[in-house]
Design an enzyme around this catalytic site. Structure first.
Site, PDB file in Angstrom:
ATOM      1  N   THR A 182       0.887  -1.364   0.173  1.00 20.71           N
ATOM      2  CA  THR A 182      -0.144  -0.378  -0.220  1.00 20.71           C
ATOM      3  C   THR A 182       1.031   1.215   0.213  1.00 20.71           C
ATOM      4  O   THR A 182       0.588   1.764  -1.339  1.00 20.71           O
ATOM      5  CB  THR A 182      -0.985   0.165   1.295  1.00 20.71           C
ATOM      6  OG1 THR A 182      -1.507  -1.062   1.166  1.00 20.71           O
ATOM      7  CG2 THR A 182      -2.134   1.348   0.741  1.00 20.71           C
ATOM      8  N   THR A 186       1.671   4.179  -3.623  1.00 22.19           N
ATOM      9  CA  THR A 186       1.259   5.668  -3.029  1.00 22.19           C
ATOM     10  C   THR A 186       2.113   6.575  -3.843  1.00 22.19           C
ATOM     11  O   THR A 186       1.780   7.904  -3.959  1.00 22.19           O
ATOM     12  CB  THR A 186       0.793   5.631  -1.414  1.00 22.19           C
ATOM     13  OG1 THR A 186       0.145   4.926  -1.676  1.00 22.19           O
ATOM     14  CG2 THR A 186       0.226   7.225  -2.008  1.00 22.19           C
TER      15      THR A 186
ATOM     16  N   PRO B  66      -8.410   2.766   0.821  1.00 24.03           N
ATOM     17  CA  PRO B  66      -8.221   4.004  -0.058  1.00 24.03           C
ATOM     18  C   PRO B  66      -7.705   4.276   0.950  1.00 24.03           C
ATOM     19  O   PRO B  66      -7.485   4.835   1.847  1.00 24.03           O
ATOM     20  CB  PRO B  66      -9.679   4.214  -0.265  1.00 24.03           C
ATOM     21  CG  PRO B  66     -10.486   3.851   0.997  1.00 24.03           C
ATOM     22  CD  PRO B  66      -9.619   2.245   1.989  1.00 24.03           C
ATOM     23  N   HIS B  67      -6.849   5.298  -0.069  1.00 21.69           N
ATOM     24  CA  HIS B  67      -5.602   6.327   0.708  1.00 21.69           C
ATOM     25  C   HIS B  67      -5.041   7.386  -0.383  1.00 21.69           C
ATOM     26  O   HIS B  67      -4.913   7.234  -1.451  1.00 21.69           O
ATOM     27  CB  HIS B  67      -4.422   5.712   1.097  1.00 21.69           C
ATOM     28  CG  HIS B  67      -4.007   4.954   0.512  1.00 21.69           C
ATOM     29  ND1 HIS B  67      -4.361   3.497   0.370  1.00 21.69           N
ATOM     30  CD2 HIS B  67      -2.369   5.038  -0.668  1.00 21.69           C
ATOM     31  CE1 HIS B  67      -3.201   3.145  -0.449  1.00 21.69           C
ATOM     32  NE2 HIS B  67      -1.920   3.998  -1.110  1.00 21.69           N
ATOM     33  N   GLY B  68      -4.360   8.711  -0.043  1.00 21.96           N
ATOM     34  CA  GLY B  68      -4.330   9.186  -1.013  1.00 21.96           C
ATOM     35  C   GLY B  68      -3.118  10.513  -0.434  1.00 21.96           C
ATOM     36  O   GLY B  68      -3.604  10.656   1.535  1.00 21.96           O
TER      37      GLY B  68
END
Lengths: 688, 153
Positions: A182, A186, B66-68
């Protein structure tokens, strides 16, 4: 060796735009205009030289404009050099990296070059040398948990490595891999790298699915393994055969596992009850096999007692000792509830013969006080129970007490289905099968009884014959209720359910003094069965005293105090803890236990509690995960297994994006633009 | 770092209304409190959607993270969303997603982000915990379940 790659290769489709100047040029050439002119003789002389210069400029402009577009497209496609020598030692294209470092028990394995964990630390130092200050480097220490070492510079990370030590937990790679994936997905860095420094034991990869997608990430597995595995572990220590009672012999079962490829015929073993040695012998264990050893001993005192088993030293010492704490109750109190003496006669006789402290009550006399004094309660053919008693029984079982329900003639089926069983043991009474007193037709148990603590030492192997059941209830188990024992025709005879911390069992035929439903109470089967059953029912009341490394432990307080206690770990570290109220019960909040061995709590200047922490037997298994499994997990990504004789930088750097050229390409494009504007301008001014 | 610390303000939404991936993400981002930590929710949503375009954050077993990262976030923040009926989130195992843990963090800070990811991955590993969360009756119930689970680790 060099190679050229593009971080955004899709942008290269823009190169088609480089044809635009040529197309425009060709289209303009066809548009010749005819002008009427009086005399061209002079012009022809002039034209010859000037037209040559104009054409040359046009070609130069065409080339400049084409190159300008090419450079712009290249800048956006972010060209980079790949390869070890692309840009010095580590490259200047940014790198995001996550390093998973296995710190599980198996990493304590000793080799001539140090433990596997010490070797791993050296590998991590090598890996850290591959990064610059602007890179995003994260280290995750993994066992069954994940410990990120974030917020630290490369220098700090390097300095911290010496302080790391292998733990005693088993490996589970999944949380660490999910975290790494993860995080890397990003990142905007051109290089994305995952390093796994581990003994790659297959246990750690068992929970990892093949569905994680590692596209765009280079995965470097750095195995640190012994050449030959030589390890025997103590996998289990327990007492078998029912209740532990002072003065009564009990059997100790020890299981040893040989994880080596060769048999071991020389494993010295000792077992201690408290500090008294009760066994000393040598074990023979086949290669990749296990061996169970048994010994008899007699507990001489009640309370929490420590059992410790040790084997001889080998290359993984952490699993050579196993401690268990067992409770020897002082006296077990059994409450038998029945409405007539005939109902309770055989059961109370059997319980008294087994030296239990037996109390008999009718159902309308049961109070909270009587119930709270009992470890185990039996309902003998009771027809109905008040809502208050059902509620009290539920509380009794939830808090760890045992309950045995024996059905019989007087039972009100509807009341049982709607009120009693719905609260205490999900099941439905369907009907009565057979005729009480009709001894010619009967059911029996099958010759092979299931392997269950309630049935140990009562196997129908010639020592006992099956009782005959002339009548019994047909019961359908529901929810989590399970049939432990069935008649030969498959109808459940003994059912079990768990309520809170306690056990509830249901027997489908009567134990009354008339023997009209069966002859079980006068069979040789009855006494050992009642003994085992009572011991099993009380097991919830005897608090658990063994835990796995890595768990959070809360211990029942046991004494009345609001003052602090001192927790002593197996390493003899002391920590002050305070009692807390958890629900209805006060506890010692011990917290996460990270070391195997005997843990002690002292309060009011005496030993208040004792419990054991054990390593997961799976942690001792160093069998390597297969390359095919690793391939399946990481899919089509760039997976590299770095062998022991390879330098990590020799594997990593040739694959890494090195110097980036987008700035150079953009600067070139700007330069060409200025040149183009200058040439175009001079051409126009001369025309004027 | 505990899960409850990440969910500062106890940001839990049991019973998400969104029927698809986009709606769920919008709902989660809208649950973030605009203030010191988050300065522009729309920009944060853009960052989350952009990340989702690269690859789905549905990691399987009914979970999505979910990530940002965005310049409009000054400190790590998170929201837990639960949808009992499940949503097609393009999860890696192809199954519906029930538990959504939105994480947003500043552009240039990785430490807290990875700590939060590690914590979430560790906790959501337990099948029992996942099932309890999905069955949570309301926000308070979900918070109680999380607090109870955190005592184990």
């Amino acid at each position: 060796m060099f190679g050229l790659s593009f971080t955004n290769p899709a942008m290269l489709y823009g190169l088609w735009a480089a044809l635009l100047p040529l197309v425009i040029h060709l289209l303009n050439r066809r548009r010749s205009v005819t002008l009427p002119f009086s005399n061209v003789a002079l012009l022809q002389t002039l034209q010859h030289d000037r037209m040559r210069r104009v054409k040359l400029k046009q070609i130069i402009l065409l080339i400049l404009r084409t190159l300008l577009i090419v450079l712009l497209v290249l800048a956006f496609a972010r060209p980079t050099l790949t390869g070890a020598g692309a840009s010095g030692s580590v490259g200047d294209a940014g790198t995001a990296a996550v390093i998973l470092v296995d710190q599980s028990l198996s990493m304590q394995y000793r080799t001539p070059q140090g433990t596997l964990f010490e070797r791993s630390k050296a590998r991590v130092r090598d890996i850290l040398s591959l990064f610059n200050a602007q890179d995003d480097v994260q280290i995750l220490l993994v066992d069954s948990d994940v410990t990120p070492l974030s917020d630290a510079s490369l220098t700090t990370l390097r300095a911290r490595i010496d302080g790391w030590s292998a733990q005693f937990d088993v490996t589970d790679m999944l949380p660490g891999l999910q975290t790494a994936l993860t995080h890397l997905q990003t990142s905007q860095m051109p290089n994305k790298e995952l390093y796994v420094v581990s003994d790659v034991s297959h246990v750690g990869w068992a929970s990892v699915p093949d569905t994680l997608e590692w596209d765009g990430i280079s995965v470097f597995v750095v195995p640190e393994r012994p050449e030959i595995v030589q390890n025997v572990s103590v996998a289990q220590v327990k007492t078998v055969g029912g209740l532990l009672r002072v003065g009564q012999p009990v059997t100790l079962e020890i299981e040893l596992v040989n994880h080596s490829e060769t048999p071991r015929g020389d494993v010295p073993l000792q077992a201690f009850w408290d500090d008294r040695r009760i066994i000393q012998q040598v074990a023979h264990i086949p290669a990749k096999g296990h061996k169970k050893l048994y010994a008899r001993f007699t507990p001489e005192t009640s309370g929490a007692r420590a059992l410790r088993v040790e084997i001889g030293d080998d290359d993984l010492p952490a699993d050579n000792t196993r401690v268990s704490v067992v409770q020897v109750p002082e006296q077990l109190r059994v409450l038998v509830i029945g409405d007539t003496r005939q109902d309770t006669y055989f059961l109370s006789q059997a319980l008294q013969a087994a030296s239990f402290d037996v109390h008999i009550q009718s159902s309308d006399q049961v109070t909270d006080e009587i119930l709270s004094a009992a470890d185990v309660v039996y309902l003998c053919h009771v027809s109905r129970l008040s809502a208050g008693i059902i509620n009290r029984l539920q509380k009794h079982v939830s808090s760890g007490g045992g309950l045995g329900i024996v059905l019989g003639e007087q039972v009100d089926m509807r009341h049982y289905n709607e009120r009693i069983l719905s609260e205490l043991l999900p099941a439905t009474l369907i009907s009565v099968r057979g005729q009480p007193g009709a001894t010619t037709a009967y059911q029996a148990f099958p010759p092979e009884l299931p392997n269950h603590p309630m049935l140990s030492h009562v196997q129908l192997d010639g020592t006992f014959r099956s009782p005959r059941f002339f009548a019994h209830y047909v019961v359908r188990p529901e929810g989590e209720t399970q049939a432990i024992l069935s008649f030969a025709n498959g109808t459940p005879a003994l059912l079990e359910s768990k309520v809170g911390q306690g056990h509830v069992v249901l027997f489908v035929s009567e134990w009354g003094a008339t023997l009209s439903w069966n002859d079980m109470p006068v069979s040789g089967f009855f006494l050992p069965f009642v003994y085992n059953l009572t011991g099993y029912l009380v097991s919830g009341a005897v608090s658990q005293s063994d835990y796995m490394v890595g768990r959070v432990v809360n211990r029942p307080l046991g004494i009345s105090t609001k003052n602090e206690g001192v927790l002593r770990s197996p390493g003899n570290d002391a920590q002050t803890i305070w009692p807390q109220q958890r629900g209805v019960s006060p506890i010692w909040p011990v917290g996460r236990v990270d070391r195997p061995g005997l843990w002690k709590i002292y309060a009011q200047e005496r030993l208040a509690d004792l419990f054991a922490v054990q390593v997961d037997p799976m942690a001792s298994d160093l069998t390597r995960v297969s390359d095919a499994r690793l391939q399946a997990i990481f899919g089509d990504t760039r997976l590299f297994v770095v062998s022991a004789d390879q330098q990590i930088k020799d594997v990593v750097l040739p694959l890494r994006y090195g110097r980036e050229f987008w700035r150079l390409a953009l600067a070139g494009a700007l330069f060409l633009m200025f040149v183009e504007m200058w040439i175009a301008k001079t051409t126009r001014s001369r025309r004027l | 770092m505990t899960l409850m610390e990440i969910l500062s303000g106890r940001s839990v939404v049991v019973g998400l209304k969104g029927q698809n991936k986009r709606e769920v993400l919008e709902e989660l981002v809208n649950s973030l409190e605009v203030g010191d930590k988050i300065t522009d929710r729309d920009k944060v949503l853009d960052a989350v959607l952009l990340r989702e375009e690269i690859m789905s954050t549905g990691i399987g077993h009914g979970i999505a993270i979910p990530h940002g990262k965005s310049e409009y976030v000054t400190e790590l923040g998170g929201v837990l969303g639960i949808k009992k009926e499940g949503v097609d989130f393009d999860a890696l195992d192809g199954k519906p997603t029930y538990i959504f843990f939105l994480l947003v963090s500043p552009l240039d800070v990785s430490g807290p982000h990875i700590k939060a990811l590690a914590r979430i991955s560790r906790l959501l590993k337990g099948e029992d915990f996942r099932q309890k969360l999905i069955a949570a009756a309301d926000n308070e119930d979900a918070i109680a379940i999380i607090e109870e689970e955190e005592k184990k680790y």
